[in-house]
Design an enzyme around this catalytic site. Structure first.
Site, PDB file in Angstrom:
ATOM      1  N   GLU A  17      33.322  25.873  61.272  1.00  0.00           N
ATOM      2  CA  GLU A  17      32.487  25.411  60.154  1.00  0.00           C
ATOM      3  C   GLU A  17      31.594  24.274  60.658  1.00  0.00           C
ATOM      4  O   GLU A  17      32.060  23.387  61.384  1.00  0.00           O
ATOM      5  CB  GLU A  17      33.351  24.900  58.998  1.00  0.00           C
ATOM      6  CG  GLU A  17      32.496  24.409  57.824  1.00  0.00           C
ATOM      7  CD  GLU A  17      33.314  23.697  56.750  1.00  0.00           C
ATOM      8  OE1 GLU A  17      33.924  24.382  55.922  1.00  0.00           O
ATOM      9  OE2 GLU A  17      33.321  22.443  56.740  1.00  0.00           O
ATOM     10  N   ALA A  51      24.384  19.668  51.132  1.00  0.00           N
ATOM     11  CA  ALA A  51      24.308  18.571  52.103  1.00  0.00           C
ATOM     12  C   ALA A  51      24.067  17.251  51.393  1.00  0.00           C
ATOM     13  O   ALA A  51      23.147  17.133  50.581  1.00  0.00           O
ATOM     14  CB  ALA A  51      23.177  18.838  53.089  1.00  0.00           C
ATOM     15  N   ARG A 108      33.095  27.095  43.765  1.00  0.00           N
ATOM     16  CA  ARG A 108      32.657  26.378  42.563  1.00  0.00           C
ATOM     17  C   ARG A 108      31.933  25.099  42.951  1.00  0.00           C
ATOM     18  O   ARG A 108      30.894  24.761  42.396  1.00  0.00           O
ATOM     19  CB  ARG A 108      33.867  26.025  41.683  1.00  0.00           C
ATOM     20  CG  ARG A 108      33.440  25.370  40.367  1.00  0.00           C
ATOM     21  CD  ARG A 108      34.582  24.672  39.693  1.00  0.00           C
ATOM     22  NE  ARG A 108      35.019  23.505  40.451  1.00  0.00           N
ATOM     23  CZ  ARG A 108      36.045  22.741  40.118  1.00  0.00           C
ATOM     24  NH1 ARG A 108      36.762  23.035  39.051  1.00  0.00           N
ATOM     25  NH2 ARG A 108      36.381  21.694  40.845  1.00  0.00           N
ATOM     26  N   GLY A 109      32.475  24.361  43.937  1.00  0.00           N
ATOM     27  CA  GLY A 109      31.947  23.034  44.261  1.00  0.00           C
ATOM     28  C   GLY A 109      32.707  21.980  43.487  1.00  0.00           C
ATOM     29  O   GLY A 109      33.380  22.277  42.493  1.00  0.00           O
ATOM     30  N   HIS A 148      45.135  23.337  44.708  1.00  0.00           N
ATOM     31  CA  HIS A 148      43.882  22.603  44.477  1.00  0.00           C
ATOM     32  C   HIS A 148      44.203  21.359  43.649  1.00  0.00           C
ATOM     33  O   HIS A 148      45.084  21.401  42.779  1.00  0.00           O
ATOM     34  CB  HIS A 148      42.897  23.522  43.727  1.00  0.00           C
ATOM     35  CG  HIS A 148      41.565  22.885  43.495  1.00  0.00           C
ATOM     36  ND1 HIS A 148      41.217  22.304  42.288  1.00  0.00           N
ATOM     37  CD2 HIS A 148      40.502  22.704  44.317  1.00  0.00           C
ATOM     38  CE1 HIS A 148      39.981  21.821  42.388  1.00  0.00           C
ATOM     39  NE2 HIS A 148      39.527  22.046  43.602  1.00  0.00           N
ATOM     40  N   GLN A 175      41.891  25.382  52.815  1.00  0.00           N
ATOM     41  CA  GLN A 175      41.703  23.933  52.905  1.00  0.00           C
ATOM     42  C   GLN A 175      42.498  23.437  54.116  1.00  0.00           C
ATOM     43  O   GLN A 175      43.493  24.070  54.506  1.00  0.00           O
ATOM     44  CB  GLN A 175      42.274  23.350  51.610  1.00  0.00           C
ATOM     45  CG  GLN A 175      42.307  21.859  51.507  1.00  0.00           C
ATOM     46  CD  GLN A 175      40.924  21.338  51.295  1.00  0.00           C
ATOM     47  OE1 GLN A 175      40.189  21.197  52.271  1.00  0.00           O
ATOM     48  NE2 GLN A 175      40.550  21.070  50.071  1.00  0.00           N
TER      49      GLN A 175
HETATM   50  P1  FAD Z   1      37.861  27.545  42.089  1.00  0.00           P
HETATM   51  O1  FAD Z   1      38.405  28.701  42.825  1.00  0.00           O
HETATM   52  O2  FAD Z   1      37.047  27.820  40.873  1.00  0.00           O
HETATM   53  O3  FAD Z   1      39.079  26.606  41.686  1.00  0.00           O
HETATM   54  C1  FAD Z   1      38.861  25.321  41.098  1.00  0.00           C
HETATM   55  C2  FAD Z   1      40.028  24.975  40.186  1.00  0.00           C
HETATM   56  O4  FAD Z   1      39.990  25.812  39.029  1.00  0.00           O
HETATM   57  C3  FAD Z   1      41.400  25.199  40.816  1.00  0.00           C
HETATM   58  O5  FAD Z   1      42.262  24.189  40.360  1.00  0.00           O
HETATM   59  C4  FAD Z   1      41.825  26.557  40.290  1.00  0.00           C
HETATM   60  O6  FAD Z   1      43.253  26.690  40.226  1.00  0.00           O
HETATM   61  C5  FAD Z   1      41.203  26.546  38.894  1.00  0.00           C
HETATM   62  N1  FAD Z   1      40.815  27.904  38.439  1.00  0.00           N
HETATM   63  C6  FAD Z   1      40.142  28.835  39.152  1.00  0.00           C
HETATM   64  N2  FAD Z   1      39.943  29.944  38.410  1.00  0.00           N
HETATM   65  C7  FAD Z   1      40.494  29.701  37.186  1.00  0.00           C
HETATM   66  C8  FAD Z   1      40.609  30.443  35.980  1.00  0.00           C
HETATM   67  N3  FAD Z   1      40.084  31.682  35.888  1.00  0.00           N
HETATM   68  N4  FAD Z   1      41.246  29.868  34.917  1.00  0.00           N
HETATM   69  C9  FAD Z   1      41.759  28.611  35.000  1.00  0.00           C
HETATM   70  N5  FAD Z   1      41.676  27.853  36.130  1.00  0.00           N
HETATM   71  C10 FAD Z   1      41.045  28.389  37.194  1.00  0.00           C
HETATM   72  N6  FAD Z   1      32.344  22.212  48.506  1.00  0.00           N
HETATM   73  C11 FAD Z   1      30.989  22.136  48.572  1.00  0.00           C
HETATM   74  O7  FAD Z   1      30.383  21.433  47.766  1.00  0.00           O
HETATM   75  N7  FAD Z   1      30.283  22.816  49.544  1.00  0.00           N
HETATM   76  C12 FAD Z   1      30.899  23.606  50.455  1.00  0.00           C
HETATM   77  O8  FAD Z   1      30.230  24.211  51.303  1.00  0.00           O
HETATM   78  C13 FAD Z   1      32.325  23.718  50.416  1.00  0.00           C
HETATM   79  N8  FAD Z   1      32.988  24.513  51.286  1.00  0.00           N
HETATM   80  C14 FAD Z   1      34.358  24.647  51.193  1.00  0.00           C
HETATM   81  C15 FAD Z   1      35.026  25.520  52.062  1.00  0.00           C
HETATM   82  C16 FAD Z   1      36.399  25.651  52.017  1.00  0.00           C
HETATM   83  C17 FAD Z   1      37.107  26.592  52.973  1.00  0.00           C
HETATM   84  C18 FAD Z   1      37.158  24.901  51.055  1.00  0.00           C
HETATM   85  C19 FAD Z   1      38.656  25.018  51.014  1.00  0.00           C
HETATM   86  C20 FAD Z   1      36.500  24.054  50.176  1.00  0.00           C
HETATM   87  C21 FAD Z   1      35.101  23.916  50.219  1.00  0.00           C
HETATM   88  N9  FAD Z   1      34.398  23.087  49.325  1.00  0.00           N
HETATM   89  C22 FAD Z   1      33.028  22.990  49.394  1.00  0.00           C
HETATM   90  C23 FAD Z   1      35.126  22.295  48.324  1.00  0.00           C
HETATM   91  C24 FAD Z   1      35.261  23.074  46.973  1.00  0.00           C
HETATM   92  O9  FAD Z   1      33.985  23.248  46.411  1.00  0.00           O
HETATM   93  C25 FAD Z   1      36.157  22.261  46.055  1.00  0.00           C
HETATM   94  O10 FAD Z   1      37.473  22.256  46.531  1.00  0.00           O
HETATM   95  C26 FAD Z   1      36.099  22.636  44.582  1.00  0.00           C
HETATM   96  O11 FAD Z   1      36.753  21.593  43.847  1.00  0.00           O
HETATM   97  C27 FAD Z   1      36.780  23.945  44.221  1.00  0.00           C
HETATM   98  O12 FAD Z   1      36.064  25.015  44.634  1.00  0.00           O
HETATM   99  P2  FAD Z   1      36.694  26.503  44.576  1.00  0.00           P
HETATM  100  O13 FAD Z   1      35.640  27.428  44.980  1.00  0.00           O
HETATM  101  O14 FAD Z   1      37.979  26.557  45.293  1.00  0.00           O
HETATM  102  O15 FAD Z   1      36.972  26.595  42.988  1.00  0.00           O
END
Ligand code: FAD
Length: 288
Positions: A17, A51, A108-109, A148, A175
């Site tokens: 990454e 960024a 999601r972010g 998370h 993560q």
């Molecule tokens: P989600 O999968 O939507 O999860 C977020 C929360 O919501 C979790 O607690 C989950 O349990 C809950 N949830 C999910 N779906 C549901 C549902 N249907 N009903 C109820 N609860 C639900 N951030 C950036 O800004 N830019 C990046 O490029 C970036 N890259 C990343 C790459 C990796 C490999 C990782 C692990 C993280 C990265 N992040 C990045 C951070 C990430 O955006 C954050 O961790 C964010 O808070 C959650 O994103 P997610 O896509 O996992 O969200």
């Protein structure tokens, strides 16, 4: 090439990454990083999105295109939906198509205090489903071995992860974690829940104490005694801490590969020296 084809090769996938330079730095600074990573032969390089907290980050697409065309390595472009509407996402997907970016890490972010999220997509699974419906992209997603930070508990988090996979996520990247047993327990929960897509272990080498404090506050990663002893012994000796951090990451990776993980995703933090030293230690293990 689709990331799915990379996982069909029946060996441990090894990926990196990188993140775009800050808004105040020229995009060329990433070229230095990518030049430094030359010859390490990762299966793909993913590029983060947002960024410096910039919600309208166009540099991810540009850098992914450079990785593909200048370095001949498959890129994965990250994309977050927390500050993007449906029409914003459609415009970004058009950019990706135009630049022939085939692989997206749909996220999601983070929700930033004081900045209201946009409402078209609540969770990453909503974005995954939307991209899948547009067609033409391989979709990856994030997962959290220790849960998370916002999730109620580990079981709830796995149920939510299953929704993301059912929505169309074909590959997951974890993560960072410092305790491999937390990753193995997570893998078990995920497989029991019927999550059968490839799951890569995210490894972040520790380079300094500040970085670790920031990461731990953001991720709630547990710290094994072996790790905390290492930090306290070398925290005032940057070179020794860096070397110990590299050795710790190599130790984690050797154990993970020996246990048959699908892949290792190295958070390079745009530090080619560290990525090179780790890769030199483990490249023969990945080839087997
Ligand atoms: P989600 O999968 O939507 O999860 C977020 C929360 O919501 C979790 O607690 C989950 O349990 C809950 N949830 C999910 N779906 C549901 C549902 N249907 N009903 C109820 N609860 C639900 N951030 C950036 O800004 N830019 C990046 O490029 C970036 N890259 C990343 C790459 C990796 C490999 C990782 C692990 C993280 C990265 N992040 C990045 C951070 C990430 O955006 C954050 O961790 C964010 O808070 C959650 O994103 P997610 O896509 O996992 O969200």
């Amino acid at each position: 090439m689709s990331i799915a084809d990379i996982f069909n090769k029946n060996r441990t996938v090894y990926s990196f990454e990188v993140f775009p330079p800050k808004r105040t730095s020229p995009i060329e600074t990433i070229i230095e990083t990518l030049d430094g990573l030359k010859g390490l032969n990762p299966d793909f390089i993913s590029v983060t999105y947002g960024a410096g907290g910039n919600p309208a980050d166009r540099s991810t697409c540009e850098i992914a295109s450079i990785i593909k065309n200048k370095y001949n390595i498959e890129p994965v472009a990250h994309l977050t939906c927390v500050q993007n509407s449906r029409s914003d996402i459609l415009a970004i997907l058009d950019d990706f198509r135009e630049k022939k970016i085939e692989n997206i890490m749909a996220l999601r972010g983070d929700i930033i205090p004081g900045r209201s999220p946009k409402t078209d997509f609540k969770y990453a699974s909503d974005l995954v489903e939307f991209i899948r419906k547009q067609g033409g992209f391989h979709i990856s997603g994030a997962c959290y071995p220790e849960g998370h930070v916002e999730s109620k508990d580990l079981i709830d988090d796995i149920h939510n992860l299953k929704k993301k996979v059912d929505a169309g996520a074909q590959h997951l990247v974890s993560q960072l974690f410092f305790d491999n047993s937390a990753f193995y327990s997570f893998l078990e929960r995920a497989r029991i829940a019927g999550i059968n897509v490839p799951i890569e272990a995210g490894i972040m080498p520790v380079l300094n104490k500040k970085q670790i404090e920031r990461m731990v506050s953001m991720t709630a990663a547990s710290l094994p005694a072996k790790f905390t002893k290492m930090i306290s012994k070398y925290e005032h000796h940057p070179e020794a801490l860096r070397d110990a951090g590299i050795a710790y990451a190599v130790d984690q990776i050797v154990d993970l590969i020996s246990n048959g993980v699908d892949g290792i995703h190295l958070y390079t933090m745009n530090n080619p020296l560290v990525a090179r030293r780790i890769t030199e230690c483990i490249s023969s293990l990945i080839a087997v």
